[in-house]
Design a protein around this motif. Structure first.
Motif, PDB file in Angstrom:
ATOM      1  N   GLY A 172      68.573  35.859   4.636  1.00 39.91           N
ATOM      2  CA  GLY A 172      68.231  34.519   4.974  1.00 39.91           C
ATOM      3  C   GLY A 172      67.161  34.420   5.905  1.00 39.91           C
ATOM      4  O   GLY A 172      66.248  33.633   5.768  1.00 39.91           O
TER       5      GLY A 172
ATOM      6  N   TRP B 105      70.588  32.903   1.103  1.00 43.77           N
ATOM      7  CA  TRP B 105      70.466  31.782   2.127  1.00 43.77           C
ATOM      8  C   TRP B 105      71.058  32.355   3.646  1.00 43.77           C
ATOM      9  O   TRP B 105      70.601  31.702   4.577  1.00 43.77           O
ATOM     10  CB  TRP B 105      70.735  30.531   1.692  1.00 43.77           C
ATOM     11  CG  TRP B 105      70.020  29.743   0.575  1.00 43.77           C
ATOM     12  CD1 TRP B 105      70.651  29.591  -0.627  1.00 43.77           C
ATOM     13  CD2 TRP B 105      68.926  29.596   0.345  1.00 43.77           C
ATOM     14  NE1 TRP B 105      69.953  29.200  -1.570  1.00 43.77           N
ATOM     15  CE2 TRP B 105      68.657  28.965  -0.789  1.00 43.77           C
ATOM     16  CE3 TRP B 105      67.621  29.236   1.512  1.00 43.77           C
ATOM     17  CZ2 TRP B 105      67.312  28.412  -1.383  1.00 43.77           C
ATOM     18  CZ3 TRP B 105      66.277  28.965   0.875  1.00 43.77           C
ATOM     19  CH2 TRP B 105      66.449  28.424  -0.538  1.00 43.77           C
TER      20      TRP B 105
ATOM     21  N   ALA C 232      64.464  24.134   2.713  1.00 44.38           N
ATOM     22  CA  ALA C 232      64.854  25.630   2.891  1.00 44.38           C
ATOM     23  C   ALA C 232      64.560  25.919   4.628  1.00 44.38           C
ATOM     24  O   ALA C 232      63.600  25.282   5.144  1.00 44.38           O
ATOM     25  CB  ALA C 232      63.742  26.380   2.219  1.00 44.38           C
TER      26      ALA C 232
ATOM     27  N   GLY D 256      70.933  28.906   7.592  1.00 43.37           N
ATOM     28  CA  GLY D 256      71.752  29.907   7.262  1.00 43.37           C
ATOM     29  C   GLY D 256      72.866  30.068   8.028  1.00 43.37           C
ATOM     30  O   GLY D 256      74.135  30.243   7.617  1.00 43.37           O
TER      31      GLY D 256
ATOM     32  N   PHE E 215      71.931  24.863  -2.144  1.00 43.98           N
ATOM     33  CA  PHE E 215      72.388  25.794  -1.067  1.00 43.98           C
ATOM     34  C   PHE E 215      74.088  25.977  -1.465  1.00 43.98           C
ATOM     35  O   PHE E 215      74.310  27.147  -1.540  1.00 43.98           O
ATOM     36  CB  PHE E 215      72.518  25.138   0.229  1.00 43.98           C
ATOM     37  CG  PHE E 215      71.132  24.963   0.885  1.00 43.98           C
ATOM     38  CD1 PHE E 215      70.370  26.011   0.733  1.00 43.98           C
ATOM     39  CD2 PHE E 215      70.866  23.976   1.830  1.00 43.98           C
ATOM     40  CE1 PHE E 215      68.864  25.848   1.301  1.00 43.98           C
ATOM     41  CE2 PHE E 215      69.679  23.780   2.464  1.00 43.98           C
ATOM     42  CZ  PHE E 215      68.577  24.729   2.044  1.00 43.98           C
TER      43      PHE E 215
END
Length: 437
Positions: A402, A397, A101, A55, A387
């Motif tokens: 995020g 994100w 992620a 992030g 992303f």
């Protein structure tokens, strides 16, 4: 959230800009390329890693610009020529970024981040990408081991005074992603919505003419639910004084020195005998995952962790690298490229990844397809997320959202691993990585 005075575009190595200049000269700078960030191995004996910093990284890339001050510096120092300065003056990332992620567990050779863009754009971002991912993933990985050892007992991040001021904010964020419940760092609270906690240090007690006077002041200003630090002088006398002043509503006492296991048992017995069954015991003092595990049988309610956490508990970097794995040829077709050095070999080709799971939902393998998507057998979980697409940041994100999303991902990701992921003893990666050509 990037602070206003951050100059992230020069958080880079000089050779990235000199490579850019040479690539502009050769006419290859605009070649469509695929770069990949991955770790060849986990830190010695670790069984898994945790992705951290994604992030923060995406926020930075969206703000990655070369302002006039930076361009003037590059010109004055003769780092690059005018053609390159003109390119940098208009720099905006316009490519696409995919990856695991934040909060996801990873293993050797997992394609944690994939950057698809011109060579020029991807090249300029190398150091920034690696510095964020290597630092934050190291902290998140250490934090995950600590929260696993702690079980249901909360862990508090308290390491701001043991690292660089900006690293402290990043470390607090990474720790929360991997299960810490709060931080002492106020800037992390402001930027990312992380809960903040803190009461008093030994200096507060020493400031006053007596421990009683210090406790009285803290209780009156912060309320009975505060945490009193009871090991400045004599722990037993301090606990008795604390209970005398606050009564059964005293929130907690903190132990920061000595034999924590023995003291925790003594203090618990004393608190209970005085009618303070609900007063919690917080322990600090150079804790790491091993010390936390050793305290599992002690009557401790929460842990405060500082130095070991913000230094990665012996592994201050995740050891990630960033390699060109594919680029177009003169006919516009993508070709695989890879470094061939024996001890630093990489695997060419754009990667796709699945977490192969049993019918019961337990992870059994990291399956990485080279140049194609592996076949999902019905129980597998795709790992790569979108992303940035054509320069546009995808929602959810970054920022506080995020962080929340990353916390949930870490919890779900570790829940599907074989039970060996919790072991602190040295061992192999908890699941193997398998390439599918």
């Amino acid at each position: 959230m990037i602070s206003d005075n951050s100059r992230i575009s020069l958080f880079t190595d000089r050779y990235e800009l000199t490579m850019l200049q040479a690539a502009l000269h050769s006419g290859r700078a605009s070649r469509p390329s695929v770069f990949e960030a991955f770790a060849r191995r986990l830190p010695d004996g670790r069984r898994y890693g945790v992705v951290g910093g994604t992030g923060r990284l995406l926020e930075g890339i969206m703000n990655f610009r070369f302002n006039q001050t930076e361009l003037d510096f590059l010109a004055q120092q003769r780092v690059v020529n005018q053609q390159t300065l003109d390119f940098l003056a208009d720099f905006r990332f316009s490519g696409s970024i995919y990856g695991y992620a934040e909060g996801e567990v990873y293993f050797p050779h997992s394609p944690i981040l994939i950057v698809e863009s011109s060579f020029a754009e991807a090249c300029v971002l190398e150091t920034y990408i690696l510095s964020v991912l290597n630092h934050d993933s190291a902290i998140a990985s250490a934090a995950s081991r600590m929260t696993s050892a702690a079980g249901e007992r909360p862990c508090i991040e308290m390491g701001s005074r043991r690292t660089h001021e900006e690293s402290a904010v990043a470390a607090a964020r990474a720790a929360v992603i991997a299960g810490f419940t709060s931080t002492s760092n106020l800037e992390a609270g402001l930027r990312y919505g992380v809960p903040t906690v803190g009461t008093a240090a030994h200096s507060f007690t020493l400031l006053h003419d007596s421990e009683r006077e210090a406790f009285q002041a803290q209780l009156e200003s912060q309320g009975l639910g505060t945490t009193l630090l009871v090991d400045t002088y004599d722990v037993v006398n301090a606990v008795r004084t604390a209970v005398e002043l606050a009564g059964p509503e005293l929130g907690a006492v903190r132990l920061d020195s000595g034999d924590l296991i023995v003291q925790a048992h003594q203090v618990r017995a004393l608190l209970d005998s005085l009618g303070n069954e609900n007063t919690r015991i917080v322990v600090t003092s150079d804790l790491d995952e091993y010390a936390i595990a050793a305290l599992a049988a002690a009557p401790v309610d929460s842990y405060g962790v500082g130095t070991s956490l913000v230094t990665g508990s012996g592994a201050p970097t995740a050891g990630m690298v960033y390699k060109l794995v594919s680029r177009t040829d003169d006919h516009g077709e993508f070709v695989s490229v890879a470094k061939a050095a024996k001890n630093k070999a990489s695997v060419g080709g754009r990667k796709y990844a699945l977490r192969r799971r049993s019918s019961a939902g337990e992870a059994v393998q990291e399956l990485v397809g080279i140049g194609h998507r592996p076949q999902d057998d019905g129980d597998d979980r795709p790992l790569l997320q979108d992303f940035v697409i054509d320069g546009a940041l995808q929602a959810g994100w970054t920022g506080a959202e995020g962080v929340t999303r990353a916390v949930e991902r870490h919890r779900a990701s570790t829940a599907e691993l074989p039970s060996a992921w919790r072991r602190l003893q040295k061992g192999e990666a908890v699941i193997p990585t398998q390439y599918e050509a």
